[in-house]
Design a protein around this motif. Structure first.
Motif, mmCIF file in Angstrom:
data_model
loop_
_atom_site.group_PDB
_atom_site.id
_atom_site.type_symbol
_atom_site.label_atom_id
_atom_site.label_comp_id
_atom_site.label_asym_id
_atom_site.label_seq_id
_atom_site.Cartn_x
_atom_site.Cartn_y
_atom_site.Cartn_z
ATOM 1 N N THR A 270 9.848 -36.950 12.335
ATOM 2 C CA THR A 270 9.557 -38.441 12.221
ATOM 3 C C THR A 270 10.456 -39.574 12.837
ATOM 4 O O THR A 270 11.746 -39.341 12.881
ATOM 5 N N VAL A 271 9.661 -40.330 13.813
ATOM 6 C CA VAL A 271 10.586 -41.308 14.430
ATOM 7 C C VAL A 271 11.204 -42.219 13.570
ATOM 8 O O VAL A 271 10.437 -42.957 12.695
ATOM 9 N N ILE A 272 12.388 -42.577 13.460
ATOM 10 C CA ILE A 272 13.358 -43.407 12.782
ATOM 11 C C ILE A 272 13.131 -44.843 13.333
ATOM 12 O O ILE A 272 13.001 -45.751 12.625
ATOM 13 N N SER A 273 13.486 -44.883 14.632
ATOM 14 C CA SER A 273 13.376 -45.926 15.278
ATOM 15 C C SER A 273 13.303 -45.864 16.852
ATOM 16 O O SER A 273 13.709 -44.633 17.041
ATOM 17 N N ALA A 314 8.299 -46.478 14.749
ATOM 18 C CA ALA A 314 8.724 -45.959 13.535
ATOM 19 C C ALA A 314 7.703 -45.569 12.558
ATOM 20 O O ALA A 314 6.746 -46.070 12.454
ATOM 21 N N GLY A 315 8.028 -44.106 12.063
ATOM 22 C CA GLY A 315 7.121 -43.479 11.250
ATOM 23 C C GLY A 315 6.322 -42.620 11.818
ATOM 24 O O GLY A 315 5.412 -41.711 11.256
ATOM 25 N N GLN A 316 6.154 -42.626 13.118
ATOM 26 C CA GLN A 316 5.144 -41.724 13.988
ATOM 27 C C GLN A 316 5.691 -40.360 13.763
ATOM 28 O O GLN A 316 6.925 -40.345 13.714
ATOM 29 N N SER A 317 5.149 -39.299 13.489
ATOM 30 C CA SER A 317 5.274 -37.950 13.444
ATOM 31 C C SER A 317 5.240 -37.297 14.830
ATOM 32 O O SER A 317 4.135 -37.322 15.543
ATOM 33 N N LEU A 318 6.264 -36.639 15.145
ATOM 34 C CA LEU A 318 6.258 -36.018 16.425
ATOM 35 C C LEU A 318 6.118 -34.493 16.481
ATOM 36 O O LEU A 318 5.981 -33.560 17.327
ATOM 37 N N LYS A 319 6.448 -34.033 15.034
ATOM 38 C CA LYS A 319 6.514 -32.608 14.839
ATOM 39 C C LYS A 319 5.110 -31.760 15.153
ATOM 40 O O LYS A 319 5.148 -30.760 15.713
ATOM 41 N N ASP A 320 3.834 -32.471 14.935
ATOM 42 C CA ASP A 320 2.573 -31.681 14.997
ATOM 43 C C ASP A 320 1.828 -32.392 16.095
ATOM 44 O O ASP A 320 0.776 -32.217 16.221
ATOM 45 N N ALA A 321 2.684 -32.877 17.275
ATOM 46 C CA ALA A 321 1.895 -33.502 18.398
ATOM 47 C C ALA A 321 1.447 -32.402 19.315
ATOM 48 O O ALA A 321 1.787 -31.420 19.330
#
Length: 321
Positions: A270-273, A314-321
């Motif tokens: 998860t992108v924190i900032s 922020a809040g974007q998920s990169l794990k399942d991109a």
């Protein structure tokens, strides 16, 4: 001293040049066969071969030194060249071929290896990268009397080098190349004074060759571990992560990062900032602050310049991109 030198990359070329500058006579150079390189995949000589040709030193490039192996004619030709060289000692640095017993026995003073770690830690092919990946705070150079094992010979000289946080493999490589060059010159200045010390039986680790498959980043790992891996794999192979941009998935390379504490719990990836001073992403423990990134076909950029052409929130998920 009359020497044979066996080595291939820049790390080895540094030692070869230092031995020559110290007054040793380089009678023969062994190096890996020319390899395709660059966009045109043209055959390119190794740094060691380039140095040897520039200094008029004979070069032999067998694909194997095993007389009963796959290339027996090349091995036999190499043996003839080594015998004709009449060297007192053979110096080996990042050569890339295993030396059979007949080679080890040929020079009167045997074969000395310049190894980029404090043995017995990180025997094997990639000691520089594995030391950084493991978070080691110190490494060094071992001048070793070679035997038939994989980096198992007696130690003759050890010189140490600290590893500061964030040190990349490229930076540490250059430091150890210079340290190794100085160490082998020191060792050969008075070889009779060297004391052979068997390697400790405890603390043995193996530095396996770097595989491109290791480049994929796993957000579930601790941030501190990922930061070490990013530094270890800079410049090769470079850690990668898939990110979605304008509906397309791109493999982004990560070149610099550091670990930080995570203030609020968040799912790994998860992108924190996303700010000019770094892109912060939650990990299995802690968060990773990415400070140098690269898009496919682009240049390495600091976080501020990278974010101008790659919007992250922020809040974007990169794990399942």
């Amino acid at each position: 001293m009359r020497l044979v030198f066996a080595g291939t990359p820049d790390f080895a070329q540094s030692a070869l040049a230092a031995l020559h500058d110290a007054g040793h006579q380089i009678a023969l150079v062994l190096t890996q066969p020319d390899r395709p390189a660059g966009r045109g995949l043209k055959l390119q000589a190794s740094p060691v071969k380039q140095w040897a040709l520039a200094h008029g030193v004979p070069v032999v490039q067998p694909r194997s030194l095993r007389l009963e192996g796959k290339y027996p004619q090349e091995a036999a030709a190499a043996r003839q060249a080594l015998q004709a060289a009449g060297a007192e000692c053979m110096v080996v640095a990042a050569y890339g071929l295993i030396l059979p017993q007949w080679v080890l026995d040929l020079p009167p003073r045997g074969c000395l290896n310049i190894h980029a770690s404090i043995l017995p830690r990180w025997r094997g092919a990639a000691p520089i990268q594995r030391a950084i990946e493991a978070g080691d705070t110190e490494t060094g150079i071992t001048i070793m009397q070679m035997d038939a094992g994989l980096d198992t010979g007696d130690m003759l000289l050890v010189q140490r080098c600290p590893i500061a946080p964030g040190t990349t493999a490229a930076v540490l490589h250059d430091r150890l190349a210079a340290l190794g060059a100085g160490a082998i010159v020191q060792a050969l200045a008075d070889p009779g004074a060297l004391q052979r010390t068997p390697q400790p039986v405890e603390g043995i680790t193996y530095a396996h060759k770097i595989d491109k498959a290791e480049a994929a980043l796993d957000w579930s790992q601790p941030a501190a571990q990922l930061a070490c891996r990013i530094s270890a794999f800079n410049p090769f192979p470079g850690m990668t992560v898939p990110w979605v941009h304008n509906g397309q998935t791109e493999l982004i390379k990560l070149w610099a990062a550091h670990a930080e504490a995570l203030a609020q719990p968040a799912a790994p990836g998860t992108v924190i900032s996303a700010r000019a001073d770094g892109v912060r992403v939650a990990c299995g423990s802690g968060q990773l602050c990415l400070t140098e990134l690269q898009r496919p076909g682009g240049k390495r950029l600091g976080a501020a310049d990278f974010l101008r052409g790659f919007a992250l929130q922020a809040g974007q998920s990169l794990k399942d991109a």
